[in-house]
Design a protein around this motif. Structure first.
Motif, PDB file in Angstrom:
ATOM      1  N   GLY B  58       0.789  -1.217   0.000  1.00 34.69           N
ATOM      2  CA  GLY B  58       0.000   0.000   0.000  1.00 34.69           C
ATOM      3  C   GLY B  58       0.821   1.265   0.000  1.00 34.69           C
ATOM      4  O   GLY B  58       0.311   2.339   0.334  1.00 34.69           O
ATOM      5  N   LYS B  59       2.091   1.163  -0.314  1.00 37.53           N
ATOM      6  CA  LYS B  59       2.963   2.339  -0.326  1.00 37.53           C
ATOM      7  C   LYS B  59       3.630   2.471  -1.681  1.00 37.53           C
ATOM      8  O   LYS B  59       4.847   2.656  -1.780  1.00 37.53           O
ATOM      9  CB  LYS B  59       4.018   2.238   0.773  1.00 37.53           C
ATOM     10  N   ALA B  60       2.822   2.373  -2.704  1.00 38.57           N
ATOM     11  CA  ALA B  60       3.387   2.409  -4.060  1.00 38.57           C
ATOM     12  C   ALA B  60       4.004   3.755  -4.362  1.00 38.57           C
ATOM     13  O   ALA B  60       5.070   3.836  -4.985  1.00 38.57           O
ATOM     14  CB  ALA B  60       2.291   2.080  -5.079  1.00 38.57           C
ATOM     15  N   ARG B  61       3.356   4.822  -3.911  1.00 36.20           N
ATOM     16  CA  ARG B  61       3.900   6.140  -4.219  1.00 36.20           C
ATOM     17  C   ARG B  61       5.240   6.363  -3.522  1.00 36.20           C
ATOM     18  O   ARG B  61       6.170   6.923  -4.105  1.00 36.20           O
ATOM     19  CB  ARG B  61       2.901   7.225  -3.826  1.00 36.20           C
ATOM     20  N   ALA B  62       5.292   5.941  -2.275  1.00 39.76           N
ATOM     21  CA  ALA B  62       6.576   6.055  -1.565  1.00 39.76           C
ATOM     22  C   ALA B  62       7.661   5.244  -2.263  1.00 39.76           C
ATOM     23  O   ALA B  62       8.815   5.680  -2.374  1.00 39.76           O
ATOM     24  CB  ALA B  62       6.401   5.584  -0.117  1.00 39.76           C
ATOM     25  N   TYR B  63       7.252   4.078  -2.759  1.00 38.28           N
ATOM     26  CA  TYR B  63       8.207   3.238  -3.477  1.00 38.28           C
ATOM     27  C   TYR B  63       8.712   3.923  -4.748  1.00 38.28           C
ATOM     28  O   TYR B  63       9.914   3.961  -5.032  1.00 38.28           O
ATOM     29  CB  TYR B  63       7.527   1.911  -3.803  1.00 38.28           C
ATOM     30  N   LEU B  64       7.799   4.523  -5.487  1.00 40.94           N
ATOM     31  CA  LEU B  64       8.189   5.208  -6.724  1.00 40.94           C
ATOM     32  C   LEU B  64       9.040   6.443  -6.426  1.00 40.94           C
ATOM     33  O   LEU B  64      10.000   6.744  -7.150  1.00 40.94           O
ATOM     34  CB  LEU B  64       6.944   5.604  -7.514  1.00 40.94           C
ATOM     35  N   LEU B  65       8.693   7.141  -5.341  1.00 41.27           N
ATOM     36  CA  LEU B  65       9.473   8.334  -5.014  1.00 41.27           C
ATOM     37  C   LEU B  65      10.879   7.971  -4.523  1.00 41.27           C
ATOM     38  O   LEU B  65      11.822   8.753  -4.712  1.00 41.27           O
ATOM     39  CB  LEU B  65       8.734   9.162  -3.958  1.00 41.27           C
ATOM     40  N   GLN B  66      11.000   6.819  -3.903  1.00 40.52           N
ATOM     41  CA  GLN B  66      12.344   6.385  -3.526  1.00 40.52           C
ATOM     42  C   GLN B  66      13.205   6.138  -4.765  1.00 40.52           C
ATOM     43  O   GLN B  66      14.382   6.517  -4.804  1.00 40.52           O
ATOM     44  CB  GLN B  66      12.250   5.112  -2.680  1.00 40.52           C
ATOM     45  N   ILE B  67      12.588   5.516  -5.757  1.00 46.08           N
ATOM     46  CA  ILE B  67      13.335   5.318  -7.013  1.00 46.08           C
ATOM     47  C   ILE B  67      13.688   6.667  -7.632  1.00 46.08           C
ATOM     48  O   ILE B  67      14.810   6.885  -8.103  1.00 46.08           O
ATOM     49  CB  ILE B  67      12.502   4.468  -7.997  1.00 46.08           C
ATOM     50  N   ALA B  68      12.725   7.585  -7.612  1.00 44.83           N
ATOM     51  CA  ALA B  68      12.972   8.910  -8.199  1.00 44.83           C
ATOM     52  C   ALA B  68      14.088   9.629  -7.457  1.00 44.83           C
ATOM     53  O   ALA B  68      14.944  10.280  -8.075  1.00 44.83           O
ATOM     54  CB  ALA B  68      11.686   9.730  -8.168  1.00 44.83           C
ATOM     55  N   HIS B  69      14.074   9.511  -6.137  1.00 47.30           N
ATOM     56  CA  HIS B  69      15.120  10.182  -5.366  1.00 47.30           C
ATOM     57  C   HIS B  69      16.495   9.626  -5.688  1.00 47.30           C
ATOM     58  O   HIS B  69      17.474  10.371  -5.827  1.00 47.30           O
ATOM     59  CB  HIS B  69      14.817  10.021  -3.862  1.00 47.30           C
ATOM     60  N   ARG B  70      16.572   8.314  -5.843  1.00 44.81           N
ATOM     61  CA  ARG B  70      17.871   7.720  -6.193  1.00 44.81           C
ATOM     62  C   ARG B  70      18.340   8.203  -7.569  1.00 44.81           C
ATOM     63  O   ARG B  70      19.529   8.454  -7.781  1.00 44.81           O
ATOM     64  CB  ARG B  70      17.775   6.193  -6.187  1.00 44.81           C
ATOM     65  N   LEU B  71      17.401   8.317  -8.471  1.00 45.10           N
ATOM     66  CA  LEU B  71      17.789   8.798  -9.805  1.00 45.10           C
ATOM     67  C   LEU B  71      18.296  10.233  -9.754  1.00 45.10           C
ATOM     68  O   LEU B  71      19.257  10.591 -10.450  1.00 45.10           O
ATOM     69  CB  LEU B  71      16.595   8.688 -10.762  1.00 45.10           C
TER      70      LEU B  71
END
Lengths: 253, 174
Positions: B58-71
């Protein structure tokens, strides 16, 4: 130590709670919900101030997001094989790529094959050199073996080159007597020499030892006779010269 | 365990529900529309490539933002020499920040300019804490984990960032 950490942990928890309330997406979290009929806890002044700032910030961010064009995300290409192409079709699609591993393997082994070719060529050249050397050595050995045999022709050539005048002179008869008493029979000597030479030249390597000894002795005699024949000619001239010298000295001429 | 069709549906839901948030987060950090779009595309590509390892909590957005932050962090490391240049050279290497292209100029509205002006007053870590809190709706422990900092550090960045924004947005004092 725990007493020192306890206030900091309390401050951390308080700050965390204030910021959670100030930056909450749900406004009810800021003012607190009524739990069990109890009135909500009063919001701290700091949290309220931070909340006001947070709302201004979120409005700014929302307005910026709303001004952006629609987002267009392209589906990754990796979805195509898994969704539209069954695994059964993959081998037929990848058949042309089977030639690549062959080419790759060939390029990997080509240096080894090149080395093998060079080694084979060097071995062939070495074998040819050995054969040629063996042929030369064999030829030289054959020549040496032929040169070491007491061939009659060699005897005929060797012995006249190194005559021994003293020995020949001892065998020579007195020129005055020989020339006067018996004339030189050149034809007979020549015939004898020819016969001996013919006998000597007819001997082969597989003749008996006695035959070869006889042939050699004939050759030696032939040479001696030929030398004697030559010295006879010289002696005749010398005898004539001596007679002429004596006549001059005696005033007979 | 989802099949290919389930992965496809979930990916479409992610793009629809979280695509704008991911792009807004990226745009607020990189300040260039084309770069933000490219990074947004890369975020969803990586999410798709790692679809089999993702467990839905249920934390898909947090998951995507973590990827974005790493990028964004990776991009910052690649462009690290440019960060050491002076302002004049920086404007040459980053022309979109001062002289945007026509396509970007249409996209960059006044609100976006105001947002960027506000974020320019903040330190990079303060920006990321506030943006992750807004776009990702993470609690501060998750933000601290994403930024790989202690919780009190993340809280301090959030508090100081909000205080700075208050002087700019509420009190209108530079």
């Amino acid at each position: 130590m725990n007493d020192m950490n306890e206030p900091s942990n309390r401050d951390l928890a308080r700050l965390n709670r204030i910021l959670e309330q100030a930056t909450a997406a749900n406004p009810s979290a800021v003012h607190g919900d009524a739990v069990g009929g109890q009135p909500p806890e009063p919001v701290e002044t700091e949290a309220e101030s931070l909340r006001e700032t947070w709302l201004a910030f979120t409005e700014l961010v929302r307005a910026a997001d709303d001004s952006l064009p629609a987002l267009a995300i392209t589906m990754p290409a990796t979805t195509l094989p898994t969704t539209t192409i069954s695994t059964a079709t993959i081998p037929t699609a990848t058949i042309p790529t089977t030639s690549k591993p062959h080419a790759h393997v060939a390029t990997d082994k080509s240096p080894r094959r090149r080395w093998l070719g060079l080694i084979a060529a060097a071995a062939a050249m070495l074998l040819c050199a050995v054969c040629f050397g063996w042929w030369i050595v064999r030829d030289l050995m054959h020549q040496n073996r032929q040169g070491g045999n007491p061939e009659p022709a060699v005897v005929n050539n060797a012995q006249p080159e190194h005559p021994q005048p003293q020995t020949v002179k001892q065998d020579l008869p007195n020129p005055a007597v020989d020339v006067a008493s018996k004339p030189i029979n050149k034809s007979a000597n020549a015939a004898t020499a020819t016969n001996v030479a013919a006998t000597a030249t007819t001997t082969t390597w597989d003749d008996p030892l006695e035959t070869q000894i006889v042939a050699v002795s004939h050759q030696i005699r032939n040479v001696e006779q030929r030398w004697q024949h030559r010295t006879d000619d010289v002696d005749v001239v010398q005898y004539s010269i001596d007679r002429m010298s004596d006549s001059v000295q005696n005033d007979e001429l | 365990m989802l099949d290919d069709h389930g992965h496809h549906d979930r990916f479409a839901d992610w793009v629809r529900d979280h695509g704008s948030a991911v792009r807004g987060f990226l745009l607020a950090l990189v300040r260039r529309g084309d770069v933000a779009d490219d990074l947004c595309q890369e975020v969803f590509c990586r999410a798709w490539q790692a679809r089999s390892r993702y467990t839905d909590q249920g934390k898909a957005r947090a998951y995507l933002l973590q990827i974005a932050h790493r990028l964004v962090v990776d991009r910052g490391r690649r462009n690290e020499p440019q960060n050491n240049l002076n302002d004049e050279t920086w404007s040459i290497h980053e022309p979109a920040s001062t002289t945007p292209e026509p396509s970007q100029a249409a996209m960059m509205s006044e609100q976006v300019g105001l947002l960027h002006a506000a974020l320019d007053r903040l330190a990079p870590m303060q920006q990321r804490v506030l943006l992750l809190r807004y776009y990702g709706q993470m609690d501060f422990q998750q933000i601290a984990d994403t930024l790989e900092t202690p919780l009190n550090t993340a809280l301090s960045h959030c508090r100081r960032g909000l205080e700075t924004l208050r002087r700019l947005l509420v009190e209108n004092t530079p």
